[in-house]
Design a protein around this motif. Structure first.
Motif, PDB file in Angstrom:
ATOM      1  N   ARG A 268       1.751   5.915 -13.470  1.00  0.00           N
ATOM      2  CA  ARG A 268       0.057   5.720 -13.966  1.00  0.00           C
ATOM      3  C   ARG A 268      -0.367   5.237 -15.317  1.00  0.00           C
ATOM      4  NH1 ARG A 268      -0.296   4.877  -8.277  1.00  0.00           N
ATOM      5  NH2 ARG A 268       0.875   6.665  -7.274  1.00  0.00           N
TER       6      ARG A 268
ATOM      7  N   ASP B 225       1.983   2.045  -3.758  1.00  0.00           N
ATOM      8  CA  ASP B 225       0.958   1.900  -4.374  1.00  0.00           C
ATOM      9  C   ASP B 225       0.382   3.535  -4.303  1.00  0.00           C
ATOM     10  OD1 ASP B 225       0.208  -0.203  -5.506  1.00  0.00           O
ATOM     11  OD2 ASP B 225      -1.286  -1.029  -4.435  1.00  0.00           O
TER      12      ASP B 225
ATOM     13  N   ARG C  84       0.789  -0.850  -0.257  1.00  0.00           N
ATOM     14  CA  ARG C  84      -0.065  -0.336   0.009  1.00  0.00           C
ATOM     15  C   ARG C  84       0.788   1.804  -0.366  1.00  0.00           C
ATOM     16  NH1 ARG C  84      -5.665  -0.611   0.429  1.00  0.00           N
ATOM     17  NH2 ARG C  84      -6.197  -2.737   1.407  1.00  0.00           N
TER      18      ARG C  84
ATOM     19  N   ASP D 297      -1.444   1.112 -10.749  1.00  0.00           N
ATOM     20  CA  ASP D 297      -1.989   1.817  -9.527  1.00  0.00           C
ATOM     21  C   ASP D 297      -2.051   1.071  -8.295  1.00  0.00           C
ATOM     22  OD1 ASP D 297      -3.883   0.623 -10.647  1.00  0.00           O
ATOM     23  OD2 ASP D 297      -5.265   2.382 -10.336  1.00  0.00           O
ATOM     24  N   LEU D 298      -2.333  -0.063  -8.813  1.00  0.00           N
ATOM     25  CA  LEU D 298      -1.548  -1.284  -8.267  1.00  0.00           C
ATOM     26  C   LEU D 298      -0.784  -2.138  -8.270  1.00  0.00           C
ATOM     27  CD1 LEU D 298      -5.732  -2.960  -8.708  1.00  0.00           C
ATOM     28  CD2 LEU D 298      -4.879  -0.785  -6.267  1.00  0.00           C
TER      29      LEU D 298
ATOM     30  N   ARG E  71       1.053  -3.961  -4.617  1.00  0.00           N
ATOM     31  CA  ARG E  71      -0.375  -5.073  -3.734  1.00  0.00           C
ATOM     32  C   ARG E  71      -0.593  -5.736  -4.440  1.00  0.00           C
ATOM     33  NH1 ARG E  71      -5.294  -0.741  -2.231  1.00  0.00           N
ATOM     34  NH2 ARG E  71      -3.697   0.580  -3.498  1.00  0.00           N
TER      35      ARG E  71
END
Length: 367
Positions: A180, A62, A59, A312-313, A316
């Protein structure tokens, strides 16, 4: 762009790690006078506790973190060395093991995220280069440590200084701008199933560090030098051919390379089983095939996650991948030694079957 400062930071970090990591258990035994069981449980606990922070790291990445998460893995390990040097008895060793375990478990995720941010386009080659630098540094550090194994406190202190220097170098890098927009080859497909596939693959690292030494010493009566020779040979091969092989295979889908890695690893496991009656030299020969499978796995797995995850992930996704790798590494000593005690046939057939089953299933996105 793979900057010179980043390469130096990786090399310094790995060189420092190589000085102490092979002797951390010995430090607990000879310097702190702990029992082998207590020291071993402390190291295992450190690795397991270290896994708990991986989701938070994902997190953080991200949210835009790139340099800071990787520098944090180095500074946390430096703090672990301080605790190791100042602590007394089991509580101090446990605290140091937790800090060192947390940093070691977090490093692959933080490093992959930073490499991806520093690289234009697919990061396969740069990830392979980063792993090669790290393997070379670990090998050289371990070689130096062998010659100075009587000075474990000094090795630990130099290790801590190396972590601090590496962390400072990482923080001195220009601030990368996290991507992004989708990168080339990215599908945006979730990689959840890959974490399950990775579990049998991840056991391969325990084969070199746990299963083969145990097999050579307990069942083949080979001197410890054979285990050291296998580890050294593996390191040399990885350093020599990893980047070249990853670049050559870049034209193939990463999913295909990951599946090929499983097939090669499974073949090597059956090869170890067949080679046992022929002696340690035959085991060493099969280890070349095993190393090829390890290179294919390491060269395709993280790159596949980086390419398949939504940008954007990314943190994770890398964190889930590292969680499965970390669980595999933590479980390997218990699983592999238990299977070996029941018989080499059970060990190698189980490893080959589970790895091959993971390889032939189309779990991964085609990138």
């Amino acid at each position: 762009m793979f900057s010179r400062r980043f390469a130096v930071a990786l090399a310094v970090d790995a060189l420092g790690s190589g000085l102490l990591r092979p002797f951390l258990l010995l430090y607990g035994l000879s310097v702190l006078h702990l029992s082998a069981t207590s020291a071993g449980l402390a190291l295992t606990a450190g690795l397991l506790v270290g896994l708990a922070g991986i989701p938070l790291l994902g997190r953080w990445i991200d949210a835009g973190g790139r340099r800071a998460p990787m520098a944090a893995t180095m500074l946390i390990r430096a703090l672990g060395i301080v605790v190791l040097l100042l602590g007394h008895g089991l509580p101090g060793f446990v605290a140091a093991a937790v800090l060192l375990g947390a940093g070691n478990q977090a490093l692959p995720t933080a490093q992959a995220a930073l490499v991806t941010a520093l690289t234009d386009g697919p990061a396969d080659r740069v990830l392979a280069l980063a792993r090669t630098i790290r393997n070379a540094g670990l090998g050289l550090g371990a070689l130096i440590a062998v010659m100075a194994a009587d000075s474990l406190r000094l090795l630990a202190a130099v290790n801590g200084i190396g972590y601090l220097l590496a962390g400072a170098l990482i923080l001195s890098l220009p601030r990368p701008v996290p991507t992004r927009a989708p990168i080339e080859g990215s599908t945006g497909v979730g990689i959840g199933p890959l974490t399950w596939v990775n579990l049998p693959y991840a056991l391969c690292f325990g084969v070199l560090e746990v299963a083969l030494p145990a097999l050579l010493i307990t069942r083949m009566d080979a001197p410890p030098a054979w285990s050291a020779a296998l580890f050294a040979g593996n390191t040399v091969l990885v350093v020599a051919v990893q980047v070249l092989l990853v670049v050559r295979l870049r034209r193939l889908p990463r999913r295909s390379v990951l599946a090929a890695a499983g097939v090669v690893l499974a073949a090597s496991y059956l090869g170890f089983w067949a080679a046992e009656p022929a002696g340690p030299a035959a085991i060493a020969l099969v280890a070349v095939l095993y190393t090829l499978g390890e290179i294919l796995y390491a060269g395709s797995g993280t790159a596949l996650v980086a390419a398949a995850a939504p940008p954007d992930l990314l943190g994770r996704a890398l964190a889930r991948w590292q969680l499965s790798t970390g669980f595999g590494n933590a479980a390997a000593p218990a699983v592999l030694t238990t299977l070996l005690a029941a018989g080499p046939g059970l060990l190698w057939v189980t490893l080959a079957g589970t790895t091959l089953a993971a390889a032939v299933r189309r779990w991964a996105p085609a990138v």
